[in-house]
Design a protein around this motif. Sequence first.
Motif, mmCIF file in Angstrom:
data_model
loop_
_atom_site.group_PDB
_atom_site.id
_atom_site.type_symbol
_atom_site.label_atom_id
_atom_site.label_comp_id
_atom_site.label_asym_id
_atom_site.label_seq_id
_atom_site.Cartn_x
_atom_site.Cartn_y
_atom_site.Cartn_z
ATOM 1 N N SER A 421 0.855 -1.242 -0.069
ATOM 2 C CA SER A 421 -0.078 -0.051 -0.026
ATOM 3 C C SER A 421 0.970 1.158 0.044
ATOM 4 O O SER A 421 2.243 1.311 0.257
ATOM 5 C CB SER A 421 -0.879 -0.132 1.187
ATOM 6 O OG SER A 421 -0.119 0.012 2.493
ATOM 7 N N ALA A 422 0.259 2.370 -0.460
ATOM 8 C CA ALA A 422 0.938 3.736 -0.359
ATOM 9 C C ALA A 422 1.525 4.171 0.976
ATOM 10 O O ALA A 422 2.499 4.638 1.123
ATOM 11 C CB ALA A 422 0.223 4.656 -1.384
ATOM 12 N N ASP A 423 0.748 3.815 2.095
ATOM 13 C CA ASP A 423 1.235 4.270 3.405
ATOM 14 C C ASP A 423 2.416 3.521 3.805
ATOM 15 O O ASP A 423 2.835 3.893 5.076
ATOM 16 C CB ASP A 423 -0.043 4.493 4.299
ATOM 17 C CG ASP A 423 -0.564 2.838 4.337
ATOM 18 O OD1 ASP A 423 0.049 1.925 3.725
ATOM 19 O OD2 ASP A 423 -1.548 2.729 5.286
ATOM 20 N N ARG A 424 2.863 2.429 3.187
ATOM 21 C CA ARG A 424 3.868 1.726 3.616
ATOM 22 C C ARG A 424 3.849 1.148 5.040
ATOM 23 O O ARG A 424 4.799 1.162 5.895
ATOM 24 C CB ARG A 424 5.274 2.510 3.572
ATOM 25 C CG ARG A 424 5.385 2.892 2.218
ATOM 26 C CD ARG A 424 7.008 4.121 2.050
ATOM 27 N NE ARG A 424 7.943 2.984 2.195
ATOM 28 C CZ ARG A 424 8.585 2.375 1.195
ATOM 29 N NH1 ARG A 424 8.057 2.702 0.028
ATOM 30 N NH2 ARG A 424 9.581 1.434 1.240
ATOM 31 N N ARG A 428 1.493 -4.425 6.232
ATOM 32 C CA ARG A 428 1.050 -4.707 4.689
ATOM 33 C C ARG A 428 2.354 -4.742 3.840
ATOM 34 O O ARG A 428 2.062 -4.107 2.671
ATOM 35 C CB ARG A 428 -0.115 -3.736 4.225
ATOM 36 C CG ARG A 428 -1.292 -4.188 5.039
ATOM 37 C CD ARG A 428 -2.532 -3.248 4.359
ATOM 38 N NE ARG A 428 -2.296 -1.779 4.425
ATOM 39 C CZ ARG A 428 -3.015 -0.958 5.525
ATOM 40 N NH1 ARG A 428 -3.244 -1.545 6.497
ATOM 41 N NH2 ARG A 428 -2.496 0.134 5.659
ATOM 42 N N THR A 429 3.387 -5.133 4.376
ATOM 43 C CA THR A 429 4.653 -4.916 3.639
ATOM 44 C C THR A 429 5.286 -6.386 3.568
ATOM 45 O O THR A 429 5.414 -6.972 4.482
ATOM 46 C CB THR A 429 5.553 -3.879 4.221
ATOM 47 O OG1 THR A 429 4.996 -2.703 4.429
ATOM 48 C CG2 THR A 429 6.823 -3.904 3.448
ATOM 49 N N PHE A 430 5.942 -6.947 2.533
ATOM 50 C CA PHE A 430 6.754 -8.051 2.298
ATOM 51 C C PHE A 430 8.082 -7.433 2.791
ATOM 52 O O PHE A 430 8.766 -6.775 2.247
ATOM 53 C CB PHE A 430 6.735 -8.555 1.095
ATOM 54 C CG PHE A 430 5.351 -8.995 0.494
ATOM 55 C CD1 PHE A 430 4.885 -10.214 1.061
ATOM 56 C CD2 PHE A 430 4.572 -8.376 -0.213
ATOM 57 C CE1 PHE A 430 3.561 -10.712 0.833
ATOM 58 C CE2 PHE A 430 3.307 -9.145 -0.738
ATOM 59 C CZ PHE A 430 2.718 -10.035 -0.199
ATOM 60 N N TYR A 431 8.937 -8.457 3.370
ATOM 61 C CA TYR A 431 10.600 -8.342 3.864
ATOM 62 C C TYR A 431 10.930 -9.315 2.979
ATOM 63 O O TYR A 431 10.994 -10.584 3.310
ATOM 64 C CB TYR A 431 10.276 -8.244 5.104
ATOM 65 C CG TYR A 431 9.802 -7.145 5.985
ATOM 66 C CD1 TYR A 431 10.589 -6.123 5.930
ATOM 67 C CD2 TYR A 431 8.717 -7.114 6.406
ATOM 68 C CE1 TYR A 431 10.027 -4.745 6.592
ATOM 69 C CE2 TYR A 431 8.073 -5.924 6.836
ATOM 70 C CZ TYR A 431 8.732 -4.723 6.852
ATOM 71 O OH TYR A 431 8.226 -3.861 7.426
ATOM 72 N N LEU A 432 11.838 -9.142 2.030
ATOM 73 C CA LEU A 432 12.529 -10.179 1.265
ATOM 74 C C LEU A 432 13.917 -10.166 1.675
ATOM 75 O O LEU A 432 14.603 -8.820 1.859
ATOM 76 C CB LEU A 432 12.305 -9.913 -0.185
ATOM 77 C CG LEU A 432 11.105 -9.855 -0.803
ATOM 78 C CD1 LEU A 432 10.852 -9.726 -2.135
ATOM 79 C CD2 LEU A 432 10.181 -11.314 -0.409
ATOM 80 N N TRP A 433 14.552 -11.214 2.041
ATOM 81 C CA TRP A 433 15.919 -11.521 2.130
ATOM 82 C C TRP A 433 16.782 -11.561 0.972
ATOM 83 O O TRP A 433 16.315 -12.347 0.013
ATOM 84 C CB TRP A 433 16.110 -12.360 3.363
ATOM 85 C CG TRP A 433 15.354 -12.193 4.834
ATOM 86 C CD1 TRP A 433 14.257 -12.875 5.079
ATOM 87 C CD2 TRP A 433 15.893 -11.572 5.837
ATOM 88 N NE1 TRP A 433 13.544 -12.322 6.276
ATOM 89 C CE2 TRP A 433 14.916 -11.614 6.756
ATOM 90 C CE3 TRP A 433 17.173 -10.836 5.983
ATOM 91 C CZ2 TRP A 433 14.978 -11.064 8.149
ATOM 92 C CZ3 TRP A 433 17.186 -10.369 7.380
ATOM 93 C CH2 TRP A 433 15.960 -10.271 8.099
ATOM 94 N N HIS A 434 17.978 -11.044 0.905
ATOM 95 C CA HIS A 434 18.965 -11.310 -0.094
ATOM 96 C C HIS A 434 20.319 -10.947 0.607
ATOM 97 O O HIS A 434 20.374 -10.279 1.660
ATOM 98 C CB HIS A 434 18.677 -10.420 -1.104
ATOM 99 C CG HIS A 434 18.829 -8.925 -1.037
ATOM 100 N ND1 HIS A 434 18.140 -8.201 -0.406
ATOM 101 C CD2 HIS A 434 19.909 -8.051 -1.343
ATOM 102 C CE1 HIS A 434 18.528 -6.923 -0.302
ATOM 103 N NE2 HIS A 434 19.643 -6.821 -0.962
ATOM 104 N N VAL A 435 21.248 -11.282 -0.164
ATOM 105 C CA VAL A 435 22.787 -11.200 0.097
ATOM 106 C C VAL A 435 23.044 -9.937 -0.792
ATOM 107 O O VAL A 435 23.354 -10.027 -2.131
ATOM 108 C CB VAL A 435 23.540 -12.256 -0.193
ATOM 109 C CG1 VAL A 435 25.155 -12.104 0.065
ATOM 110 C CG2 VAL A 435 23.162 -13.397 0.546
ATOM 111 N N ASP A 436 23.347 -8.842 -0.169
ATOM 112 C CA ASP A 436 23.907 -7.560 -0.977
ATOM 113 C C ASP A 436 25.645 -7.773 -0.811
ATOM 114 O O ASP A 436 26.130 -7.347 0.220
ATOM 115 C CB ASP A 436 23.484 -6.492 -0.225
ATOM 116 C CG ASP A 436 24.087 -4.998 -0.839
ATOM 117 O OD1 ASP A 436 24.933 -4.981 -1.784
ATOM 118 O OD2 ASP A 436 23.247 -3.931 -0.796
ATOM 119 N N LEU A 437 26.214 -8.196 -2.006
ATOM 120 C CA LEU A 437 27.717 -8.599 -1.829
ATOM 121 C C LEU A 437 28.512 -7.566 -1.308
ATOM 122 O O LEU A 437 29.282 -7.403 -0.548
ATOM 123 C CB LEU A 437 28.138 -9.098 -3.120
ATOM 124 C CG LEU A 437 27.568 -10.537 -3.371
ATOM 125 C CD1 LEU A 437 27.814 -11.226 -4.734
ATOM 126 C CD2 LEU A 437 28.153 -11.512 -2.243
#
Length: 531
Positions: A421-424, A428-437
């Motif tokens: 949603s626009a109000d962040r 209502r927010t997905f949190y995705l994990w990743h490796v920022d090398l």
Amino acid sequence: MADAETSRLCVQIVHSHFGPLTANVASALLTRGRLSLPQLVRFTGMKPKTVRTAILVLIQHNILWHAQTEEEGEMLEFNTLECLLRLRFGRYVWQAENIFGPTGAEIVQLILDHGKLRPPEIISRLSIYDPKSSSMYSQSLYKLVSEAYLKPSTILSHNSPRDKRIKYEAEEKAKITGFPTAKELREAKETAEARLKREEEEAEKVGLKRKPKDQLSSRSSKDDVYFRVNFDKFNIHIRNKLIEVAVGERFNHSAAFVMRATLKATESKQKSISDVRSDPTSTAAIAIHIPDDEDISMGLSTTSKKPSSASLVKDYLGIMACVDNPTLAGKAASYVSLTDNKVHVEFDLISKRLRKRVLESVTRERHGDDGVRVVRLLLDVGKMDEKHIAKVAMMANKDVRPLLSALSSDFLISTQEVPRSADRNPTRTFYLWHVDLAKAYSALLGNLYKTLYNISMRRQAEQEEPNVKAVLMKRERTDVAQDENLLSRMEREILAEWEMKREKLNVLEMRVEEAVFILRDLDTGGNTDEI
């Protein structure tokens, strides 16, 4: 400006090499950025003459840059990388001795001690006790210069490259019509970087070419050139040794020997550590660099009785090129590439794997095998949410959540917010994990710098211990230096214990510095292509 850990390490290096007054000047520049001479005098609280002398020392050793601006005049900037490379000076001298013999090592050590010197000064200082040895030192000096282990010290090497890089990027961006795209901005940056590198290469040729019309004049002009050590050329040997060791660990000793011969065949054309791949070479050229007494057939199970050396080399190259796995995964795991009967060593691919191996080893040390499993999963798949990670990694949700938090606190993995949603709203927010090398390598480098600083401080503390300090001062006496039997049994035991501790600290420092080399120096093209 450098971060806190890098600044502390640089100040400690300057303090150990040049003393506390020069370290005070370095600390002011590292903590406050560019400063002029009056500003340095004010911030250090030292006399102008003392500050000026410290600046001259740092400039002589290539640790300070000049920056001329219209608004502020002449400014001074600390060269962090040049300072950190001083930790490898011992290894550089050792490499010079292995390649050029004792005379080459003496020349490299003398130049490292003085920052930069002219050829007449080098010859006169080394042959002061034996004038007949001047010709021998002249030959070694010629080899070092002709093979680019020494390079001229030019005006550009004393100017901060950041100003020109910003200027050239602005000129390239001005040529873009309309709103620039990301590709155009990247091309402008690459063009500016290539232009700056071309200017540096042209400047380094000053004094190396002789004019046929005036041999005497050109010779005298060459003697006026100040030479400094080309660290990039010595770093090539460190990189090649790491690649050879990696091949030996991945396959066997014979494969490592073939890789050493492959690197040796193209060594003369390896000019920079930033090369993506080596120049092409042939199987026959590689086989020439394998001695006759070396039996490389021990690493292969062959059907023929006496296979030729060329056929064995070809088989090893096929294994290292992963010809049995012609997929993207096989290409990413290869060490060499074979095209049109030519062999290339893939430096960029190998460097990426070495850096990831350091990342995985640190993760395993701090978070165990489960942490390595999660990091590898995110590197292979990309961005994933917590439940998906638990499902694919076959781990319980109650174990994954604290593990992800611990990995994130060490900056080994990062999160990407995807609001619905626009109000962040967080609910209502997905949190995705990743490796920022890029972020992970930067954090690892900071920790390694902190470790190097602690090792240096521990060595200094051990040396300043009262009993050890008294014995070391006694050993410096002329009579004791000639006959250590003048030391008592207890003093010899204290000295032996101190030398054992120093050796352990030196070995640890070399191992940590090797990890720094992999993460920092082998990062030739940045981490943007790996994310």
